[in-house]
Scaffold this motif. Structure first.
Motif, PDB file in Angstrom:
ATOM      1  N   ALA A  26       0.840  -1.202   0.000  1.00  9.16           N
ATOM      2  CA  ALA A  26       0.000   0.000   0.000  1.00  9.16           C
ATOM      3  C   ALA A  26       0.866   1.240   0.000  1.00  9.16           C
ATOM      4  O   ALA A  26       1.919   1.270   0.634  1.00  9.16           O
ATOM      5  CB  ALA A  26      -0.898   0.013   1.226  1.00  9.16           C
ATOM      6  N   CYS A  28       0.228   5.223   0.918  1.00  6.71           N
ATOM      7  CA  CYS A  28      -0.782   6.072   1.555  1.00  6.71           C
ATOM      8  C   CYS A  28      -0.221   7.473   1.745  1.00  6.71           C
ATOM      9  O   CYS A  28       0.987   7.667   1.792  1.00  6.71           O
ATOM     10  CB  CYS A  28      -1.181   5.466   2.899  1.00  6.71           C
ATOM     11  N   PHE A 117      -4.405  -0.480   8.099  1.00  6.37           N
ATOM     12  CA  PHE A 117      -4.720  -0.268   6.689  1.00  6.37           C
ATOM     13  C   PHE A 117      -6.014  -1.015   6.428  1.00  6.37           C
ATOM     14  O   PHE A 117      -6.123  -2.193   6.781  1.00  6.37           O
ATOM     15  CB  PHE A 117      -3.600  -0.829   5.807  1.00  6.37           C
ATOM     16  N   ASN A 125      -9.869   3.027   0.187  1.00 10.85           N
ATOM     17  CA  ASN A 125      -8.762   2.492   0.985  1.00 10.85           C
ATOM     18  C   ASN A 125      -8.194   3.608   1.848  1.00 10.85           C
ATOM     19  O   ASN A 125      -7.929   4.704   1.356  1.00 10.85           O
ATOM     20  CB  ASN A 125      -7.668   1.942   0.069  1.00 10.85           C
ATOM     21  N   ARG A 126      -8.006   3.300   3.133  1.00  8.00           N
ATOM     22  CA  ARG A 126      -7.528   4.289   4.092  1.00  8.00           C
ATOM     23  C   ARG A 126      -6.534   3.655   5.041  1.00  8.00           C
ATOM     24  O   ARG A 126      -6.385   2.433   5.077  1.00  8.00           O
ATOM     25  CB  ARG A 126      -8.691   4.849   4.900  1.00  8.00           C
ATOM     26  N   TYR A 127      -5.897   4.505   5.821  1.00 11.06           N
ATOM     27  CA  TYR A 127      -5.072   4.022   6.918  1.00 11.06           C
ATOM     28  C   TYR A 127      -5.191   4.976   8.092  1.00 11.06           C
ATOM     29  O   TYR A 127      -5.473   6.160   7.913  1.00 11.06           O
ATOM     30  CB  TYR A 127      -3.620   3.820   6.497  1.00 11.06           C
ATOM     31  N   CYS A 150      -5.261   5.830   0.854  1.00 10.08           N
ATOM     32  CA  CYS A 150      -4.303   4.904   0.236  1.00 10.08           C
ATOM     33  C   CYS A 150      -4.707   4.598  -1.192  1.00 10.08           C
ATOM     34  O   CYS A 150      -5.888   4.639  -1.542  1.00 10.08           O
ATOM     35  CB  CYS A 150      -4.260   3.572   1.002  1.00 10.08           C
TER      36      CYS A 150
END
Length: 160
Positions: A26, A28, A117, A125-127, A150
């Motif tokens: 990933a 981010c 994550f 998609n995030r973190y 991300c």
């Protein structure tokens, strides 16, 4: 992400032999959230307490190295590329599923962070990162929670 940041991250990846066969899980960027600066050390009472925190140009890449271990690569405030493990962090996989992963990153004497994550229901998609920075090596003691976005996360590259 600006051109200079991309070039610096690419230079780190190209010059670090252990990462020649790495798999990017990933990438981010741009975390923002809240921080509580402790009234200790160099922090004056007027500067202590809650405030917003944002790393506009912040980029973090989670990788699986050629030997199967995890590492995180980031660009620091001086625009210098850093590998967390080469910088002294111990990374521990806490949990992994088909839509999320959590990793503990610990720097002895200063910082403990938990990175999560994840993919949200709508596919974004995030973190998030929870930080506890205290101890004899912490210049500014703080506790924080931040959230960033991300690119697609490759959960299939992680151990289960």
């Amino acid at each position: 992400m600006n051109f200079k940041t991309i070039c610096a991250l690419c230079a780190l990846l190209a010059t670090t032999g252990a990462y020649s066969q790495q798999a990017d899980i990933a990438t981010c960027r741009s975390p923002a959230g809240k921080v509580y600066r402790h009234f200790s050390g160099i922090v004056e009472k007027a500067d202590a307490g809650w405030s917003d925190e944002k790393i506009s140009e912040g980029v973090l890449t989670l990788v699986r190295t050629s030997n199967g271990t995890l590492d995180m690569l980031f660009i620091d405030a001086r625009n210098k590329p850093i590998s967390m493990t080469q910088d002294g962090a111990k990374l521990v996989l806490l949990r992994s599923s088909d839509k999320s992963i959590s990793i503990l990153a610990h720097y002895a004497g200063a910082t403990t962070e938990i990175y999560s994550f994840f993919q949200e229901k709508d596919g974004r998609n995030r973190y998030s990162v929870l930080t506890s920075r205290t101890g004899p090596q912490a210049v500014v003691e703080k506790s924080s929670v931040m959230l960033g976005v991300c690119d697609p996360i490759r959960f299939d590259l992680l151990p289960r």
